[in-house]
Scaffold this active site. Structure first.
Site, PDB file in Angstrom:
ATOM      1  N   TRP A 145       0.834  -1.212   0.000  1.00 48.38           N
ATOM      2  CA  TRP A 145       0.000   0.000   0.000  1.00 48.38           C
ATOM      3  C   TRP A 145       0.866   1.259   0.000  1.00 48.38           C
ATOM      4  O   TRP A 145       0.390   2.354  -0.267  1.00 48.38           O
ATOM      5  CB  TRP A 145      -0.938   0.001   1.215  1.00 48.38           C
ATOM      6  CG  TRP A 145      -0.253   0.251   2.555  1.00 48.38           C
ATOM      7  CD1 TRP A 145       0.900  -0.335   3.007  1.00 48.38           C
ATOM      8  CD2 TRP A 145      -0.672   1.138   3.590  1.00 48.38           C
ATOM      9  NE1 TRP A 145       1.213   0.122   4.260  1.00 48.38           N
ATOM     10  CE2 TRP A 145       0.264   1.020   4.656  1.00 48.38           C
ATOM     11  CE3 TRP A 145      -1.752   2.005   3.750  1.00 48.38           C
ATOM     12  CZ2 TRP A 145       0.148   1.754   5.837  1.00 48.38           C
ATOM     13  CZ3 TRP A 145      -1.864   2.728   4.939  1.00 48.38           C
ATOM     14  CH2 TRP A 145      -0.924   2.596   5.962  1.00 48.38           C
ATOM     15  N   ASP A 146       2.153   1.080   0.296  1.00 48.34           N
ATOM     16  CA  ASP A 146       3.091   2.205   0.340  1.00 48.34           C
ATOM     17  C   ASP A 146       2.948   3.094  -0.890  1.00 48.34           C
ATOM     18  O   ASP A 146       2.992   4.319  -0.804  1.00 48.34           O
ATOM     19  CB  ASP A 146       4.541   1.686   0.380  1.00 48.34           C
ATOM     20  CG  ASP A 146       4.826   0.757   1.549  1.00 48.34           C
ATOM     21  OD1 ASP A 146       3.913   0.036   1.959  1.00 48.34           O
ATOM     22  OD2 ASP A 146       5.972   0.732   2.025  1.00 48.34           O
ATOM     23  N   GLU A 204       0.319  -2.978  12.350  1.00 50.01           N
ATOM     24  CA  GLU A 204       0.603  -4.420  12.324  1.00 50.01           C
ATOM     25  C   GLU A 204       0.870  -5.018  13.703  1.00 50.01           C
ATOM     26  O   GLU A 204       1.210  -6.183  13.809  1.00 50.01           O
ATOM     27  CB  GLU A 204       1.775  -4.690  11.378  1.00 50.01           C
ATOM     28  CG  GLU A 204       1.416  -4.350   9.945  1.00 50.01           C
ATOM     29  CD  GLU A 204       2.505  -4.689   8.940  1.00 50.01           C
ATOM     30  OE1 GLU A 204       3.624  -5.040   9.360  1.00 50.01           O
ATOM     31  OE2 GLU A 204       2.240  -4.585   7.730  1.00 50.01           O
ATOM     32  N   LYS A 225       2.346  -0.082  16.033  1.00 50.88           N
ATOM     33  CA  LYS A 225       3.588  -0.003  15.253  1.00 50.88           C
ATOM     34  C   LYS A 225       3.605   1.310  14.450  1.00 50.88           C
ATOM     35  O   LYS A 225       4.638   1.873  14.162  1.00 50.88           O
ATOM     36  CB  LYS A 225       3.624  -1.202  14.299  1.00 50.88           C
ATOM     37  CG  LYS A 225       4.861  -1.315  13.450  1.00 50.88           C
ATOM     38  CD  LYS A 225       4.777  -2.552  12.560  1.00 50.88           C
ATOM     39  CE  LYS A 225       5.998  -2.690  11.672  1.00 50.88           C
ATOM     40  NZ  LYS A 225       5.819  -3.719  10.638  1.00 50.88           N
ATOM     41  N   GLN A 226       2.400   1.767  14.063  1.00 58.48           N
ATOM     42  CA  GLN A 226       2.323   2.912  13.149  1.00 58.48           C
ATOM     43  C   GLN A 226       0.964   3.585  13.226  1.00 58.48           C
ATOM     44  O   GLN A 226       0.037   3.057  13.836  1.00 58.48           O
ATOM     45  CB  GLN A 226       2.558   2.420  11.723  1.00 58.48           C
ATOM     46  CG  GLN A 226       1.544   1.396  11.252  1.00 58.48           C
ATOM     47  CD  GLN A 226       2.118   0.475  10.192  1.00 58.48           C
ATOM     48  OE1 GLN A 226       2.453  -0.657  10.480  1.00 58.48           O
ATOM     49  NE2 GLN A 226       2.239   0.969   8.970  1.00 58.48           N
TER      50      GLN A 226
END
Ligand code: BGC
Length: 769
Positions: free
Chosen positions: A359-360, A486, A597-598
């Site tokens: 998806w980056d 994640e 994580k993000q």
């Protein structure tokens, strides 16, 4: 703004070798070559010597320990293709190696205006005789198949015999590291030799892949001169076992003599060419005939145009400008431009994540290209369109009766993630691709693209949402998926996922409605895609009733239904050496805590501002900030953008700093495996969409620029609906100038202006907000 990045050093140091291989790699969206040393390094040094072709892959086994139904058991892996980098030079029998002269001084340069890298070395042999090396490399944007090494050296006080070996090695392997889940865990032999032949200008090797049955041809020519006088090659040998060619030269030199080896390498493959062998031969003849100087010139012209569209400067902050320039240049080097490929998580700079697309691209890099180089953005989306069929197969494999589910990580469109909880379960990839389609449309106004490709992507991905979701207490819910974070897997009603599905449905319906105004096109679309009235109604209802979790007590959007039931991870007392947590804790352990994580919900708030109020956004920002590790490189940029949107200037600046210099300062300590391409797009967005609050809508471009305390000002160029605009901000004024284009509407600090044509400018006093 200077577009030159340099490092200097003394002697060969294993510690920074691989990092420099990444930073000084050459790529052009098609080929990527790590900045490895032509002469090689001592055998006990860890090096990732690689040359890659975007989208060129083989299939490697990915055995699942337990044979559960329909789990993928193999994966695509970007291949290290033929190594044409080797040039060995000996002086009276002693090979040039930086390792043999601990005092040799070197300078490595990345010149982003010329599109080249350079390594200069002052080296002494064992007798103390000195030579100066100047080695320039280029991956051409004019001829994407071409990589050149322009290897020059001059004798300062050496007299004697020089022997040169220029090699071309067909059978190579990929790098692996069984201890790091972000790299391939094992290495396989993926290439078989097919053919070797001498062509008009050099020699060509053709190899094929073992499982994917693709072909790759590499054709190489060497031109060697001493003081500009051409030298004939002495011996050409071919080693059958290694599928390797060696061209050697031998001559005497004296102090002052200048030797130049120009090595042209052409790569072609059977994905793009029917007969890659002949195309490689033809291209090699063409480039040798045209000569390296003409490619240097075209490279510079190409980059002039690129910087003209992408220019950006923070007034008075040299270091930061250097990083931003570096980031934008790397995005260009990484981007697929032909519809056959996309942008790998590490671009073409290394083997981290095995060359997979995530998806980056859509969430962090398409926004950059849409604003600066819409043709590339369109090609990146075209790649997703071309793989729509495979996304439908993937959905069927997962038990869906309708729709398309894009793979979490892939090269050709097949799912390649082995660990489904933080892989395949990230269904939000469908929402991300839809978001990028909509964003591209809003920024470019390219309705033809929507009719041709975009709407089909939206329809199939929304069919998937209708299939995966269901109604519970009259709300549309989406269960058992993983959001972007994640460290929290397989959950019900991930806020980000539900919000992105809602947004995608909203726009799909809107596009269908607009298409209905074009009768013939609409009928054709309905027919080709079996679109029914019931389906449209189902989408309307799901969109309206989409469940978006909200917690009254905290006034935040919980990440998912069970998130707030979990204990909060004690980040304050977690030792520094335990980060990133994924390398130190069992995944299940992480899943049982509130630890991210993000950015997940925070990203949703930036993307979908209409689904919650400002207070919820701010409460959520402060809540998630405390429990986010930013172990993913895709995180701090999002926190920066959202902090800007909330008017938290200091935080915006803090998070931005971390994101902007990530690879140059190696802050995640793994840039040696390749660049963090998504973060590079994210740091661009942190300025344009964050500080300057640019938001492209269908009929208007919104801006409300803010200036961080430490900056005197900044300016950048963007494209909107075909116009090229220059936005400038300083402590007194903010202006938008139209450099090219026709009438567009902009809204600056809440006030609307129409820029009728080129050279029109709006200038207003800077507003603190
Ligand atoms: C991140 C993902 C990202 C992937 C590739 C992972 O560490 O969590 O969001 O897509 O890296 O960059």
């Amino acid at each position: 703004m200077s577009k030159i990045y340099q490092v200097t050093g003394i002697g060969l140091n294993e510690k920074n070798l691989q990092l420099q291989e990444t930073i000084f790699h050459n790529a052009n969206g098609y080929i990527g070559v790590r900045g490895t040393l032509e002469e090689g390094v001592p055998a006990d040094f860890d090096t990732m010597r690689g040359m890659y072709i975007n989208g060129f892959y083989d299939i490697a086994p990915m055995k699942q320990a337990e044979k559960l139904c329909n789990l993928v058991e193999d994966k695509e892996s970007m291949l290290n293709v033929a190594d044409t980098q080797t040039i060995e030079v000996s002086f009276d029998g002693q090979k040039f190696s930086m390792a043999d002269d601990a005092d040799c001084r070197y300078v490595r340069t990345l010149d982003m205006e010329k599109g080249i890298t350079r390594r200069e070395v002052d080296w002494s042999n064992k007798e103390g005789k000195q030579l100066h090396f100047n080695i320039t490399r280029m991956a051409s944007f004019e001829e994407r198949s071409l990589f050149t090494i322009d290897y020059c050296f001059q004798s300062i006080d050496f007299s004697g015999t020089v022997e040169i070996h220029s090699r071309h090695l067909g059978l190579v392997r990929n790098y692996f590291n069984p201890k790091d889940p972000r790299l391939a865990g094992e290495s396989h032999n993926h290439l078989k030799k097919e053919d070797v032949h001498i062509c008009e200008s050099g020699a060509c090797l053709v190899s094929s892949t073992v499982e994917s049955h693709l072909k790759v041809a590499s054709a190489v020519a060497n031109i060697v001169t001493v003081n500009q006088k051409r030298q004939p090659s002495e011996v050409v040998t071919y080693d059958e076992t290694a599928h390797a060619m060696d061209v050697s030269y031998r001559f005497d030199i004296r102090p002052g003599d200048e030797v130049r080896i120009i090595k042209y390498s052409i790569f072609t493959d059977s994905i793009r060419e029917e007969d890659c062998r002949n195309v490689a031969d033809e291209k090699l003849s063409k480039v040798v005939e045209q000569g390296i100087a003409s490619y240097y010139k075209k490279q510079q012209e190409y980059l002039k145009e690129f910087w003209n569209n992408s220019s950006m400067e923070i007034v008075g902050d040299r270091d930061l400008n250097e990083s931003l320039c570096f980031n934008m240049y790397q995005l260009l080097q990484s981007a697929g431009y032909d519809g056959y490929s996309s942008i790998a998580a590490k671009g073409l700079s290394g083997e981290g994540y095995e060359g997979h697309y995530f998806w980056d691209t859509e969430m962090f890099m398409v926004p950059y290209f849409a604003m600066t180089n819409p043709a590339i953005a369109r090609k990146l989306l075209e790649y997703r369109y071309k793989t729509l069929g495979k996304a439908k197969e993937n959905a069927a494999l997962l038990g869906h009766k309708k729709g398309a589910l894009y793979p979490w990580r892939t090269i050709t469109g097949r799912e390649c993630s082995g660990y489904y909880p933080s892989g395949t379960a990230q269904y939000h990839i469908d929402g991300d691709i839809a978001y990028a389609v909509i964003l591209y449309y809003k920024t470019s106004g390219d309705w033809e693209f929507i009719k041709e490709m975009g709407l089909k992507i939206l329809l199939e991905t929304n069919r998937l949402w209708l299939d995966v979701g269901n109604y519970y207490k009259d709300r549309f819910v989406i269960n058992c998926v993983t959001g972007p974070d994640e460290y929290t897997c397989i959950v019900n009603n991930n806020y980000y996922t539900n919000a992105s599905a809602k947004y995608s449905m909203q726009w799909c319906l809107k596009f269908i409605q607009r298409l209905a105004e074009e009768k013939d096109a609409y009928q054709q679309f309905v027919k080709e895609n079996d679109l029914t009235e019931e389906e449209i109604q189902a989408m309307k209802e799901a969109e309206e009733k989409m469940y978006l979790p909200y917690d009254e007590t905290l006034g935040i959007n919980p990440q998912d239904d069970s998130f707030l039931q979990k204990p909060i991870w004690d980040l304050e007392h977690t030792p520094q050496e335990e980060f990133p947590l994924l390398l130190h804790y069992h995944p299940l352990h992480l899943y049982r805590y509130q630890v991210c994580k993000q950015a997940d919900t925070v990203l949703a708030h930036y993307l979908f501002p209409d689904y919650q109020d400002k207070e919820t956004e701010e409460n959520s920002f402060r809540y998630y900030e405390k429990i986010t590790t930013h172990d993913s490189s895709l995180s701090t940029c999002v926190f920066s953008i959202m902090a800007s949107r909330l008017g938290l200037k200091d935080k915006a600046y803090y998070y931005f700093g971390d994101s902007a210099k990530m690879d140059l300062l190696n802050t995640h300590k793994n840039s040696k495996d390749g660049i963090h391409a998504a973060n590079m797009g994210g740091s661009y967005m942190a300025i344009v969409n964050g500080f300057a609050r640019v938001q492209a809508e269908e009929d208007k471009l919104f801006l409300a620029p803010a200036l961080p305390e430490n900056w005197q000002g900044y300016h950048f160029r963007i494209r909107y609906h075909g116009s090229l605009l220059e936005v400038s901000v300083n402590k007194e004024t903010c202006s938008i100038e139209q450099l090219e284009g026709t009438a567009i509407t902009v809204e600056l600090y809440g006030k609307e202006y129409v820029l009728e044509a080129a050279n029109q400018k709006v200038e207003v006093p800077y507003q603190e907000n």
